[in-house]
Design a protein around this motif. Structure first.
Motif, PDB file in Angstrom:
ATOM      1  N   ALA A 250       0.840  -1.211   0.192  1.00  9.62           N
ATOM      2  CA  ALA A 250      -0.022   0.236   0.233  1.00  9.62           C
ATOM      3  C   ALA A 250       1.117   1.383  -0.437  1.00  9.62           C
ATOM      4  O   ALA A 250       0.309   2.253  -0.019  1.00  9.62           O
ATOM      5  CB  ALA A 250      -1.330  -0.668   1.023  1.00  9.62           C
ATOM      6  N   ARG A 251       2.027   0.810  -0.117  1.00  6.97           N
ATOM      7  CA  ARG A 251       3.283   2.474  -0.273  1.00  6.97           C
ATOM      8  C   ARG A 251       3.176   2.976  -1.624  1.00  6.97           C
ATOM      9  O   ARG A 251       3.975   1.402  -2.600  1.00  6.97           O
ATOM     10  CB  ARG A 251       4.278   2.325   0.960  1.00  6.97           C
ATOM     11  N   PRO A 252       3.083   3.865  -1.713  1.00  9.34           N
ATOM     12  CA  PRO A 252       3.848   4.177  -3.364  1.00  9.34           C
ATOM     13  C   PRO A 252       5.939   3.897  -3.854  1.00  9.34           C
ATOM     14  O   PRO A 252       6.180   3.889  -2.537  1.00  9.34           O
ATOM     15  CB  PRO A 252       3.825   5.334  -3.346  1.00  9.34           C
ATOM     16  N   PRO A 322     -11.253   2.200   0.823  1.00  6.72           N
ATOM     17  CA  PRO A 322     -11.904   0.611   0.861  1.00  6.72           C
ATOM     18  C   PRO A 322     -11.528  -0.066  -0.107  1.00  6.72           C
ATOM     19  O   PRO A 322     -11.549  -1.213  -0.903  1.00  6.72           O
ATOM     20  CB  PRO A 322     -13.234   1.035   1.145  1.00  6.72           C
ATOM     21  N   GLY A 323     -12.125   0.584  -1.806  1.00  6.18           N
ATOM     22  CA  GLY A 323     -12.020  -0.322  -2.830  1.00  6.18           C
ATOM     23  C   GLY A 323     -10.711  -0.348  -3.814  1.00  6.18           C
ATOM     24  O   GLY A 323     -10.167  -1.864  -3.671  1.00  6.18           O
ATOM     25  N   LEU A 324     -10.026   0.435  -2.884  1.00  2.00           N
ATOM     26  CA  LEU A 324      -8.547   0.155  -3.283  1.00  2.00           C
ATOM     27  C   LEU A 324      -7.828  -0.858  -2.505  1.00  2.00           C
ATOM     28  O   LEU A 324      -7.421  -1.949  -2.479  1.00  2.00           O
ATOM     29  CB  LEU A 324      -7.153   1.232  -3.426  1.00  2.00           C
ATOM     30  N   ILE A 325      -7.917  -1.177  -1.088  1.00  2.00           N
ATOM     31  CA  ILE A 325      -7.408  -2.177  -0.483  1.00  2.00           C
ATOM     32  C   ILE A 325      -8.270  -3.491  -0.367  1.00  2.00           C
ATOM     33  O   ILE A 325      -7.805  -4.919  -0.435  1.00  2.00           O
ATOM     34  CB  ILE A 325      -7.962  -2.114   0.924  1.00  2.00           C
ATOM     35  N   ALA A 326      -9.824  -3.057  -0.692  1.00  2.00           N
ATOM     36  CA  ALA A 326      -9.788  -4.882  -1.506  1.00  2.00           C
ATOM     37  C   ALA A 326      -9.211  -4.690  -2.585  1.00  2.00           C
ATOM     38  O   ALA A 326      -9.525  -6.380  -2.634  1.00  2.00           O
ATOM     39  CB  ALA A 326     -11.569  -4.342  -2.441  1.00  2.00           C
ATOM     40  N   ARG A 327      -8.934  -4.988  -3.713  1.00  2.00           N
ATOM     41  CA  ARG A 327      -8.173  -4.497  -4.710  1.00  2.00           C
ATOM     42  C   ARG A 327      -7.026  -5.177  -4.453  1.00  2.00           C
ATOM     43  O   ARG A 327      -6.530  -6.436  -5.251  1.00  2.00           O
ATOM     44  CB  ARG A 327      -7.576  -3.746  -5.479  1.00  2.00           C
ATOM     45  N   MET A 328      -6.612  -4.938  -3.243  1.00  2.00           N
ATOM     46  CA  MET A 328      -5.013  -5.410  -2.958  1.00  2.00           C
ATOM     47  C   MET A 328      -4.973  -6.692  -2.232  1.00  2.00           C
ATOM     48  O   MET A 328      -3.940  -7.958  -2.346  1.00  2.00           O
ATOM     49  CB  MET A 328      -4.262  -4.761  -1.590  1.00  2.00           C
TER      50      MET A 328
END
Length: 333
Positions: A250-252, A322-328
């Motif tokens: 989750a880190r750039p 939440p959408g990005l975390i779900a993809r991860m």
């Protein structure tokens, strides 16, 4: 002889674990008799306390956030207090202050009067309405487990937990919590509307002349013992690697560029620590003695979402955390 001592220690840990499982199950059932239709919220709040952390409850008014904190205090046997945060609230209104007293023989001395923060469970209602000065005073207490007044240190009671609430809609006249304080909350617990069946039960059971009183299932000492047990539960290598993959991803600059291009800044090591403790506590709440990848997936959003930020372009494109975390988390299964 050492083998016998090891066996005895393992048996003692197993016995304490079985007792803790029974207590946690009884606590969850007792809370469920009062709080309807919020099973996930109750679970995440319990996980937060069992992991020894603080929680941020985010939801519109009228969703039983205050009732939940009161019920948790009663069921867990904690001294619970509530403070309504307002812009004019000063640090001394929370921490306490020294007053000058004069005895019968005209001797004068200062005496410290404890504020409401000297509780085992503090509800900070609408925390973002307090000034940054008051927020910082609460921050020290949350992190250090003590307060400083007039140069003197005063230890807070143990266990000590803060469950703060925040209204996501009305932001006029508020002071958004800085990232440093948000990071002190183990989880951000989103409180949503109940489903139709739960709301029907609320209507029937809360508007009559009888009220349900939750039964106490634990004491403060029991909670402390359970928190120690949580830290001793074994964690498999696959779960540890999943936590690292998720947090570091989750880190750039470290994760998948298709995802991290939307992230302005990502979670730090404290997020991984929080996820490690929370997965152990969730396993205990679920009646297990070891966490799994499912626990990591279930707790990823409440643990990470307040420790990340979207870029301006991502917000303009309609992306959500939440959408990005779900993809991860999809990549963990």
């Amino acid at each position: 002889m050492p083998e016998a001592n090891t066996t005895t220690l393992e048996a003692a840990i197993l016995r304490s674990a079985e007792v803790a499982l029974d207590r946690v199950a009884a606590a969850r059932a007792s809370i469920g008799s009062v709080i309807f239709g919020q099973a996930q919220v109750v679970e995440e709040a319990l996980v937060t306390l069992l992991a020894g952390g603080h929680g941020l409850l985010v939801g519109v008014p009228g969703l039983a956030k205050t009732k939940l904190v009161e019920t948790l205090g009663a069921v867990l046997g904690l001294d619970a207090r509530r403070v309504q945060f307002t812009p004019d609230l000063m640090p001394a209104d929370i921490l306490g202050s020294e007053i000058l007293e004069e005895t019968a023989d005209h001797r004068r001395s200062f005496r410290f009067v404890h504020g409401p923060i000297f509780a085992q469970l503090l509800m900070a209602d609408e925390i973002n309405r307090a000034s940054p000065r008051t927020q910082s005073a609460l921050l020290q207490a949350m992190q250090e487990q003590h307060v400083s007044v007039a140069g003197e240190r005063y230890d807070l009671p143990l266990p000590f937990h803060v469950l703060a609430t925040q209204n996501p809609l009305e932001q006029e006249g508020t002071y958004p919590l800085p990232e440093a304080q948000l990071d002190r909350f183990l989880m951000q617990i989103d409180v949503t509307y109940p489903d139709r069946a739960a709301e029907k039960r609320i209507l029937i059971e809360t508007t009559g002349d009888a009220s349900v009183t939750p039964k106490q299932a634990m004491t403060g000492d029991d909670l402390i013992a359970t928190q120690r047990l949580v830290r001793r539960l074994p964690v498999g290598e696959s779960v540890i690697e999943s936590i690292l993959d998720l947090v570091r991803g989750a880190r750039p600059g470290e994760g998948d560029p298709a995802i991290t291009k939307h992230i302005a800044w990502g979670p730090g090591p404290r997020a991984a620590q929080a996820l490690m403790l929370a997965t152990r506590a969730r396993a205990l709440v679920d009646g297990r003695l070891s966490p799994s990848r499912d626990d990591v997936v279930a707790l990823a959003t409440p643990v990470l979402k307040h420790r990340m930020a979207l870029t301006f372009a991502a917000r303009a494109e309609g992306e959500t955390l939440p959408g990005l975390i779900a993809r991860m988390t999809e990549r963990l299964s």
